[in-house]
Scaffold this motif. Structure first.
Motif, PDB file in Angstrom:
ATOM      1  N   THR A   5       0.856  -1.183   0.000  1.00 32.22           N
ATOM      2  CA  THR A   5       0.000   0.000   0.000  1.00 32.22           C
ATOM      3  C   THR A   5       0.885   1.223   0.000  1.00 32.22           C
ATOM      4  O   THR A   5       1.773   1.361   0.859  1.00 32.22           O
ATOM      5  N   LEU A   6       0.670   2.112  -0.962  1.00 31.55           N
ATOM      6  CA  LEU A   6       1.463   3.344  -1.043  1.00 31.55           C
ATOM      7  C   LEU A   6       0.870   4.392  -0.107  1.00 31.55           C
ATOM      8  O   LEU A   6      -0.334   4.604  -0.074  1.00 31.55           O
ATOM      9  N   THR A   7       1.741   5.052   0.644  1.00 29.63           N
ATOM     10  CA  THR A   7       1.292   6.126   1.533  1.00 29.63           C
ATOM     11  C   THR A   7       1.912   7.463   1.151  1.00 29.63           C
ATOM     12  O   THR A   7       1.491   8.502   1.662  1.00 29.63           O
ATOM     13  N   GLY A   8       2.916   7.440   0.261  1.00 27.60           N
ATOM     14  CA  GLY A   8       3.596   8.668  -0.142  1.00 27.60           C
ATOM     15  C   GLY A   8       2.906   9.346  -1.312  1.00 27.60           C
ATOM     16  O   GLY A   8       1.855   8.918  -1.799  1.00 27.60           O
ATOM     17  N   GLU A   9       3.532  10.411  -1.787  1.00 21.13           N
ATOM     18  CA  GLU A   9       3.011  11.140  -2.934  1.00 21.13           C
ATOM     19  C   GLU A   9       3.165  10.290  -4.198  1.00 21.13           C
ATOM     20  O   GLU A   9       3.933   9.335  -4.247  1.00 21.13           O
ATOM     21  N   GLU A  13       2.134  -1.147   4.562  1.00 22.24           N
ATOM     22  CA  GLU A  13       2.105   0.278   4.239  1.00 22.24           C
ATOM     23  C   GLU A  13       3.544   0.756   4.092  1.00 22.24           C
ATOM     24  O   GLU A  13       4.304   0.783   5.058  1.00 22.24           O
ATOM     25  N   SER A  63       6.283   6.836   3.711  1.00 24.19           N
ATOM     26  CA  SER A  63       5.880   7.941   2.841  1.00 24.19           C
ATOM     27  C   SER A  63       7.031   8.454   1.985  1.00 24.19           C
ATOM     28  O   SER A  63       6.804   9.176   1.003  1.00 24.19           O
ATOM     29  N   THR A 113       7.664   7.117  -3.187  1.00 24.52           N
ATOM     30  CA  THR A 113       6.614   7.645  -4.058  1.00 24.52           C
ATOM     31  C   THR A 113       6.266   6.634  -5.145  1.00 24.52           C
ATOM     32  O   THR A 113       7.033   5.719  -5.436  1.00 24.52           O
TER      33      THR A 113
END
Length: 426
Positions: A352-356, A406, A409, A412
């Motif tokens: 799961t991506l949490t960054g920009e 996760e 962050s 990207t």
């Protein structure tokens, strides 16, 4: 170690070769083209590790399969016309300006593409020179990662990336390199790829000029869209990587659609194009990728992976200190965040991506797309190939309760499910 001697398009192009030929294998000309392709590509192949036997199937590679794809900035032949720096004589050597690791997991199948910024400062190990002299280059403590190809060819880039990853469970099994002309011709064979730009883009460095909206790009325009950085985001290489990820995400969706994989004419054109690029030296593969059975197995493994499990990420970095207080374009690896990524990949955990979406403010997420319906794959009885354990057809049935990781962050990226739009430079 490679004994001799950019983007995601290469592996799908080679998969297209196999699918095209086997799809019409009843015809003698198709069988001849497969033989001719194998002979040509094998003659130009490089050996990653002579001591490591080729696995009997993709499923036999513990931890999945890892393919390194590089795009190089050669000024040889027709490539020179595609670069102002080449035409002006402002560059020398051949560098890996695009460096990507494609990780295909065990069941349940997932694909993660990790882009390594070309300006990232990393140690480069002593490498066998690519001229066949048997001599080695000197190890260096800190160089831009894109110098590795210049110093020792594709083998040196493989060794350098493995050292950066620094995970015993993630070793590079296969590798490929493609030059600009190869990208142009393969792009033409695949057909147009849809991209979005949120405002007018004007870049005199690449000669790419696009108005706001959606564009279908192929050939030289597609190449220059992949190369552009001055006209988008903050003008950095990090922004360029994000732009490439938009293109690759759109390309994956097209390749999984009936427009390509279910179109024998398109696939056959793709096959013959890739053969010609190998003959002309625009495309080089490691010896393992010249095995038709293996290419079929890779195709079967990735063709039905859900969009949300095809993830494009950028190796996490921070900008290096500049001289005399000036800004620097060089970046340093953020090893702690990267370790979390590669540990998750080794354990085959969903991400799961949490960054920009972009490290260089080059793209923005505009929505999501729906997965197309999966068409059952006919038995591969005519290919002579034994499908790998878990051929990807059950990918959509992955355990719903499997814990997702996760990512920090600092990492990207986007998934193939995300629709994104490129931002012009401000």
């Amino acid at each position: 170690m490679l004994k001799s001697r950019h983007p995601f398009a290469t592996i799908f192009a080679m998969l297209g070769v196999v699918l095209a030929v086997f799809g019409v294998s009843a015809a003698g000309i198709a069988a001849y083209n497969l033989w001719d392709a194998t002979q040509t590509v094998t003659a130009n192949a490089v050996v990653l590790d002579e001591e490591k036997p080729l696995p009997p199937s993709l499923g036999a590679i513990e931890g999945g399969v890892n393919i390194l794809l590089v795009g190089t900035d050669s000024c040889e032949g027709e490539n020179a016309k595609l670069s102002g720096a080449c035409m002006n004589g402002d560059t020398e050597g051949e560098r890996n300006d695009v460096t990507m690791l494609v990780h295909i997991s065990d069941e349940p199948r997932r694909v993660t593409v990790v882009s390594f910024p070309r300006d990232m400062l990393v140690p480069i190990p002593a490498c066998d020179k690519s001229d066949g002299s048997g001599k080695k280059t000197s190890a260096m403590s800190s160089q831009m990662i894109n110098a590795s190809y210049w110093y020792g060819g594709l083998g040196c880039t493989v060794d350098t990336v493995e050292a950066v990853i620094d995970n015993e469970q993630i070793k590079i099994d296969f590798a490929a390199a493609i030059r600009w002309t190869g990208v142009v011709n393969v792009s033409n064979a695949i057909g147009g790829i849809d991209v979005c730009v949120s405002g007018d883009i004007n870049d005199n460095y690449t000669g790419l000029h696009l108005t706001a909206g959606t564009h279908t790009l192929q050939g030289v325009q597609a190449l220059q869209f992949l190369r552009i950085r001055h006209g988008i985001g903050d003008g950095s290489d990090l922004g360029r990587i994000s732009n490439q990820q938009q293109f690759m995400s759109s390309m994956v969706r097209k390749l999984q659609s009936d427009a390509v994989l279910a179109n024998p004419a398109t696939l056959f054109n793709l096959a013959t194009t890739v053969i010609s690029q190998a003959k002309e030296g625009q495309l080089v593969l490691s010896s393992g990728l010249t095995n038709p059975t293996l290419m079929v197995q890779i195709a079967m493994a990735v063709k039905d992976v859900p969009f949300e499990d095809i993830v494009f990420v950028q190796y996490p970095t921070v900008y290096a200190p500049g001289l005399n207080g000036n800004a620097s374009s060089r970046v340093l690896p953020v090893k702690a965040a990267a370790e979390e990524l590669f540990t998750a990949l080794a354990a085959n955990q969903p991400l799961t991506l949490t960054g920009e979406a972009s490290g260089g403010h080059a793209i923005e997420v505009t929505g999501e797309v729906e997965q197309p319906a999966v068409t059952p794959t006919p038995a591969a009885t005519d290919t002579g190939a034994t499908p790998a354990a878990g051929d990807g057809t059950d990918a959509a049935a992955a355990p719903a309760d499997q814990a997702r990781v996760e990512l920090p962050s600092a990492i990207t990226g986007q998934t193939a499910k995300d629709t994104t739009c490129t931002r012009p430079q401000k």
